[in-house]
Design a protein around this motif. Sequence first.
Motif, mmCIF file in Angstrom:
data_model
loop_
_atom_site.group_PDB
_atom_site.id
_atom_site.type_symbol
_atom_site.label_atom_id
_atom_site.label_comp_id
_atom_site.label_asym_id
_atom_site.label_seq_id
_atom_site.Cartn_x
_atom_site.Cartn_y
_atom_site.Cartn_z
ATOM 1 N N SER A 102 2.710 -20.630 -5.425
ATOM 2 C CA SER A 102 3.664 -20.643 -6.532
ATOM 3 C C SER A 102 3.347 -19.494 -7.478
ATOM 4 O O SER A 102 2.191 -19.102 -7.637
ATOM 5 C CB SER A 102 3.627 -21.972 -7.288
ATOM 6 N N SER A 103 4.392 -18.963 -8.102
ATOM 7 C CA SER A 103 4.209 -17.742 -8.888
ATOM 8 C C SER A 103 5.120 -17.705 -10.108
ATOM 9 O O SER A 103 6.141 -18.392 -10.178
ATOM 10 C CB SER A 103 4.495 -16.524 -7.997
ATOM 11 N N TRP A 104 4.720 -16.821 -11.033
ATOM 12 C CA TRP A 104 5.545 -16.563 -12.208
ATOM 13 C C TRP A 104 6.800 -15.768 -11.858
ATOM 14 O O TRP A 104 7.644 -15.549 -12.730
ATOM 15 C CB TRP A 104 4.716 -15.832 -13.262
ATOM 16 N N ASP A 105 6.956 -15.352 -10.617
ATOM 17 C CA ASP A 105 8.177 -14.637 -10.230
ATOM 18 C C ASP A 105 9.306 -15.599 -9.820
ATOM 19 O O ASP A 105 10.290 -15.188 -9.223
ATOM 20 C CB ASP A 105 7.896 -13.626 -9.111
ATOM 21 N N ASP B 82 14.446 -21.643 -11.322
ATOM 22 C CA ASP B 82 15.183 -21.029 -12.428
ATOM 23 C C ASP B 82 14.279 -20.364 -13.459
ATOM 24 O O ASP B 82 14.772 -19.695 -14.373
ATOM 25 C CB ASP B 82 16.041 -22.083 -13.132
ATOM 26 N N ALA B 83 12.969 -20.573 -13.324
ATOM 27 C CA ALA B 83 12.001 -20.021 -14.275
ATOM 28 C C ALA B 83 10.654 -19.967 -13.562
ATOM 29 O O ALA B 83 10.520 -20.463 -12.438
ATOM 30 C CB ALA B 83 11.940 -20.897 -15.531
ATOM 31 N N PRO B 84 9.637 -19.370 -14.186
ATOM 32 C CA PRO B 84 8.326 -19.312 -13.539
ATOM 33 C C PRO B 84 7.840 -20.672 -13.062
ATOM 34 O O PRO B 84 8.012 -21.690 -13.743
ATOM 35 C CB PRO B 84 7.432 -18.760 -14.654
ATOM 36 N N VAL B 85 7.228 -20.677 -11.863
ATOM 37 C CA VAL B 85 6.683 -21.904 -11.272
ATOM 38 C C VAL B 85 5.205 -21.982 -11.627
ATOM 39 O O VAL B 85 4.455 -21.031 -11.414
ATOM 40 C CB VAL B 85 6.857 -21.905 -9.740
#
Length: 405
Positions: A42-45, A71-74
């Motif tokens: 999981s990533s901030w992308d 829809d937003a960073p994970v």
Amino acid sequence: MSTSGPTSFAEYELPSPPQDPVSALAFNPNHSADKARQLLVSSWDRLVRFYDLTGSTDTNSVRLLKTFQHDAPVLDVCWINDGLAASGGVDRRVRLLNLETGQSRIIGKHNQAVSRLRFSPATGLLLTGSWDRTIKIWDPFNVESGQALLKTLEMPDKVLAMDLSPPFPSAPMDARSVSASANGATVEPDRTPRAVIAMTGRTVHIYELNRIKETLERVKKGEEVEEKDFEPDQRRESSLKFMLRDVKCMPAGDGYATSSVEGRIAVELFDPTPESQSKKYAFKCHRQNVDGIDTVYPVNCMSFHPVHGTFASLGGDAVCSIWDAAAKKRIRQYPRLPSPLSASCFSSDGAVLAIASGAENIEDTRHQGPGAGEVGEVGRGGEGNVRIHIKPAWEDCKPKLKTSA
């Protein structure tokens, strides 16, 4: 699980890593040969990536099986079974990810970001922690009824970290306990399912999940329960003086470790008796001398080896160290990686250690030289600097046992 070392391989990196920092890495807890090397990232992308490293010996042999858009960073991802995972993040939604079809489904939400998720195979419960100061308990197999959410637990502070004990419930517990002596002695493993929750106020709550499950079953039957039935079994104040960054449970089921922003790790035992509590300890780590100044880095993540019981610590100094908790010593320090480290995990067969570099850096614009702007010559993290390193772990993480004279 085999107790002989799996075949070694040369370290390599995953192809096409996330552009933004990795928030979590999770290998499949199923330790069978065809499942143990499946990896969720999981990533901030805003993506969760599903990789298969089975049989991989280099970058070119890794398979990227699925990607899941958010829809937003994970901020976290966890396995439920071989075909199902759960994820959550800044968009506040709790999602179930179908690893076979590539589809995702929102089952509910928090009022603020979902910071941590963990699934307990022993109880069938999915726990999600949030910055909204709650833990929510879900039945991920009862989504169609619209009654997946079973209970919301109020917390005194924002949830920063969470882990379940034992962390490898489907695997034989060969790992040494922290209460064992440094010569490799073993103790009876504790398979009691527990949740350990660490919060911003340095508060740690410990729940025995069998009791929570029994209370939820009583609610389902229409029996009367009180809020005290959902209270934690233990409330503790962290042994560390500064904000916690991570909590990880020991494979033998007898305790957990916490790390902080101030370059320290504390090793704790569940047993509240004075005899057991006398064995807890804390130590300094991830520090270096920079221009004559003792520079302290946050310990961003820890991971326990499922068989050896040793653990990895990852810091803002871009260094990964391996520790023997029972012997109270470091047994290995890997060469510095390109940039600060954000996440790690061991495969459930104990053969592989995955490490994510590219976390945001401690910057000091006054620092001069080729690495200007970076403290201690640690490379820049953030967008475009993320890498996922795959290392052989079996031999590197073996405890160094004492030999008789």
